[in-house]
Design a protein around this motif. Structure first.
Motif, short mmCIF file in Angstrom:
data_model
loop_
_atom_site.label_atom_id
_atom_site.label_comp_id
_atom_site.label_asym_id
_atom_site.label_seq_id
_atom_site.Cartn_x
_atom_site.Cartn_y
_atom_site.Cartn_z
N ARG A 139 25.26 -27.02 -8.90
CA ARG A 139 26.26 -26.71 -7.87
C ARG A 139 27.51 -26.08 -8.46
N LEU A 165 27.24 -22.42 -8.11
CA LEU A 165 26.43 -22.14 -6.93
C LEU A 165 26.71 -20.77 -6.32
N SER A 166 27.97 -20.31 -6.35
CA SER A 166 28.24 -19.06 -5.65
C SER A 166 27.72 -17.85 -6.43
N ILE A 167 27.39 -18.04 -7.70
CA ILE A 167 26.86 -16.90 -8.47
C ILE A 167 25.36 -17.04 -8.68
N TYR A 168 24.93 -18.24 -9.08
CA TYR A 168 23.50 -18.45 -9.35
C TYR A 168 22.96 -19.54 -8.43
N LEU A 169 22.05 -19.14 -7.55
CA LEU A 169 21.49 -20.12 -6.63
C LEU A 169 20.29 -20.83 -7.20
N ALA A 182 19.94 -24.69 -8.45
CA ALA A 182 20.20 -25.81 -7.55
C ALA A 182 19.22 -25.88 -6.39
#
Lengths: 399, 361
Positions: A361, A364-368, A371
């Protein structure tokens, strides 16, 4: 090598799960063929919802067993880091895989420490499948052993036990976890003592169960009791005693197995949190069932109180208890995830789903991709358990 | 009724005392105290120095006495240093050893000082609780009507297609813990690289890079739809399914009752039967469930505030517990235990009040 396309990734994942598909198909074929002879379990295959739930649950159970101890489905070691694959997207080729005889792709990409997301997800299922059902069984043992007398006898005993149950229930779960699972508390040995108390309930349960049934036939009872208690007692002592910890009652040559410290603490706190709810359910069921005619009949026959509780009331409360058991495994899975999410108990490199979500997390906004797989895995397992419980409830209400 | 409430209040006080005592014991264990001393004083203190540090601050008194001091029923500790300076629990910069009150505990309104935030516990808690209050309020506004509508529609005609699909939705939401749904929502709605935000941005539908914000830190100053929607919906969804299922169960039960059939046979239209006859009776059970759901929301609040970095009560709990901030942790547990017990009381009283068939003698 080129990274794989999404179609190729899905095909390869599907093939990796091959043994699981075979096991699932075999289970379903056998169960459906003999469903009329299998009681409540067989009836499950009459309800679509129940079947979907059962399939989801068994998928993860087979994945856990085949991928965990048997080490088959996983493509890489869950802890090995391969340089250059940090945070790489799904389908990335592993550099130099052929010389090192490794699987040539990271199917679901690499996480922030360059480990294989797919293998970690598969390995993580074993942590859940090994702990959650067993912890739920223990919670049920504690809840049943205390809830039956509370509901059956009522009075002061009930007031006292209910007070303690409500006490634990009034605690915010996360605060309790933080208080029990920190290294400082583990150092004092409190979780080990709690384990010693909580784990003795299955022994009490088995002893009372056998004694209440066979106490009129000492010749059968005594050897049976000795046998059961020796086996259970040895398991009990091996579990709680650990050489070098606070409780080391058993010498090393008798200590069958060691439960790693972190796992034991997690296990204890999950059992501790779940037992009061089970207690309340069993208590209210016992209060309801004790007014039935067959209980009065048993009382008139002069049966002992524990016989009536364990052999008259408990079997008749099995419907709601089985349903709650399924739901509770799901809830325990969620709790385990919560523990991992806050980084409590389990070692930080552990591949369990909660810890992996927690690690993923942060970016999270760059690599999904680190997670999302464990999140969806946890979701599908809990969903499966809830659907299974729903199917069981529907089928057990039908007759 | 009065006696019932009084008895419940008595149990409540006893429960609160027991629980705070447990927290007190667990936070005051020797290894925890050592950690506090090394965090606050000097990380390289030896055992001797740790001992004197703790003694000076009254940590080494026997547990019941310390608990009494915290509660405010025993006089606060005082300590006289070699140079004659007296320090004590009740002595701070406003009053000296002579003017300081003898008792200063929770009962007198002295909650102590938080070692993490270096502020008084009462100010930390009131500030953080206000933030969480906003979160809870919006969660309730979204969750309760949503759950009731889903439950009523599903329970209206048992076994229909609406019922099937709505029930599946509610099972799905109960199976999704906050840390899973939060991650999925951020992935779908608040990521500038994945989900629908890049598409919408490309089409020019939204000006910003993402549809919603993945953190709610800015919501602490000003709540907007964009920064607050995700945390609220994440908590609300998990609780919604359960309430919806309870409402559905209670609705189906009411719909099979005799008086509903009578009303239908009299020729009352189906919407009128649902609105006028069924709804009021069907909503008694969900009321209790909603009240009992509030303690559960507290759990969700801790997870969501950590996930979305919204520094409210749940976030404070994690900070206090992670750093063994004894006084703050005690304050947090008092508040949460009171919340749990009060909601239980309200749910019991409300149930009696709403349902004329139950009377407490």
């Amino acid at each position: 090598m080129e990274p794989l396309s999404w179609g190729a990734i899905i095909t390869r994942i599907f093939l990796q799960f091959g043994p699981v598909w075979i096991a699932l198909i075999a289970t379903f074929a056998l169960s459906i063929a003999y469903k009329r002879k299998l009681g409540l379990y067989g009836k499950l295959f009459d309800s679509t919802i129940g079947m979907i739930g059962f399939a989801l649950v068994m998928f993860w159970v087979f994945t856990a067993i085949i991928g965990g101890p048997l080490d088959m489905i996983v493509t890489h070691d869950a802890l090995t880091q391969i340089s250059g694959l940090k945070n790489k997207t799904p389908g990335i080729a592993v550099p130099g895989a052929e010389e090192k005889e490794l699987y040539s792709y990271y199917l679901l990409g690499g996480d922030n420490l360059a480990r294989d997301v797919f293998s970690r997800m598969v390995k993580g299922s074993w942590v859940v499948v090994a702990i959650a059902p067993l912890a739920t069984v223990f919670a049920f043992m504690v809840g049943i052993t205390l809830g039956l007398p509370a509901g059956y006898f009522g009075g002061k005993l009930d007031t006292l036990l209910s007070f303690f149950a409500n006490l634990i229930l009034a605690f915010p779960v996360i605060l309790l976890f933080y208080l029990l699972v920190t290294p400082e508390i583990v150092e004092t040995g409190i979780p080990s003592y709690m384990a010693a108390v909580l784990f003795i309930f299955p022994l009490i349960f088995a002893a009372v169960l056998l004694n209440s049934r066979y106490h009129t036939q000492p010749r059968i009872r005594t050897p049976m009791m000795i046998g059961v208690l020796v086996v259970l007692g040895w398991l009990y002592l091996s579990t709680i005693s650990e050489v070098g910890s606070k409780i080391a009652v058993l010498p090393a040559y008798l200590d069958g197995f060691d439960v790693p410290g972190g796992i034991l603490v997690v296990f204890v706190s999950v059992v501790f949190v779940n037992s009061p709810t089970v207690f309340r359910i069993v208590r209210s069921l016992a209060m309801d069932i004790k007014t039935r005619d067959y209980v009065a009949a048993a009382q008139t026959r002069g049966e002992g109180a524990w016989y009536i509780m364990l052999w008259e009331i408990l079997p008749n409360a099995r419907g709601p208890l089985i349903v709650d058991f399924c739901l509770r495994i799901g809830y325990t899975t969620i709790l385990l995830g919560t523990l991992g999410f806050f980084g409590l108990g389990l070692p930080p490199e552990s591949p369990d789903w909660g810890s992996t979500i927690n690690e993923g997390r942060k970016l999270l906004s760059i690599y999904l991709h680190p997670a999302l797989p464990p999140a969806l895995a946890l979701l599908s397992l809990v969903l499966g358990l809830n659907l299974l419980a729903d199917g069981l409830r529907e089928e057990s209400l039908r007759d | 009724m009065k006696q019932f409430i009084l008895r419940r209040l008595g149990t409540m006080v006893l429960t609160a005392l027991c629980l705070t005592f447990i927290v007190f014991v667990l936070t005051n264990l020797a290894p925890n105290l050592e950690k506090v001393a090394k965090n606050q004083g000097n990380a390289r203190m030896n055992d001797q120095e740790v001992h004197s540090w703790l003694e000076k601050r009254g940590y080494l008194a026997p547990l019941p006495i310390k608990y009494g001091q915290w509660l405010g029923v025993l006089p606060g500790y005082t300590h006289q240093a070699d140079d004659g300076v007296i320090t004590g629990r009740c002595i701070n910069k406003d009053n000296t050893a002579q003017t300081a009150p003898t008792f200063c505990g929770v009962l007198q309104g002295h909650w102590g000082i938080s070692t993490v935030f270096r502020k008084s516990v009462s100010s930390v808690i009131s500030e953080r609780l206000a933030l969480t209050g906003w979160l809870m309020m919006w969660v309730m506004i979204v969750m309760v009507p949503g759950a009731l509508i889903i439950g009523v529609f599903a329970g209206m005609r048992e076994g229909s297609r609406t019922d099937r699909s709505l029930s599946t939705v509610s099972i799905l939401t109960t199976a999704t813990p906050e840390y899973v749904s939060g991650v999925i929502f951020i992935a779908l709605l608040a990521s500038s690289k994945f989900g629908i935000s890049p598409l919408l941005h490309e089409w020019g539908w939204i000006e910003t890079k993402t549809l919603f914000k993945g953190t709610a830190t800015s919501a602490m100053k000003e709540i907007t739809f964009i920064n607050f929607f995700l945390p609220v919906i994440t908590i609300a969804l998990y609780g919604m399914g359960y309430i919806a299922r309870m409402t559905r169960a209670s609705m189906t039960e009411v719909m099979t009752a005799q008086y509903i059939r009578t009303a239908r046979l009299k020729g009352v239209s189906f919407p009128a039967v649902v609105m006028k006859h069924a709804l009021r009776n069907a909503l008694i059970a969900p009321f209790t469930v909603i009240m009992l759901q509030i303690p559960w929301l507290l759990n969700g609040v801790v997870i969501v505030e950590t996930l979305f970095n919204y520094k409210g009560f749940g976030w404070t709990l994690v900070q206090a517990a992670g750093n063994n901030d004894i006084e703050l942790l005690l304050g947090v547990s008092v508040v949460s235990v009171v919340v749990v017990l009060v909601t239980q009381l309200i749910s019991d009283i409300g149930y009696v009040y709403l349902n004329p068939r139950i009377r407490i003698s």
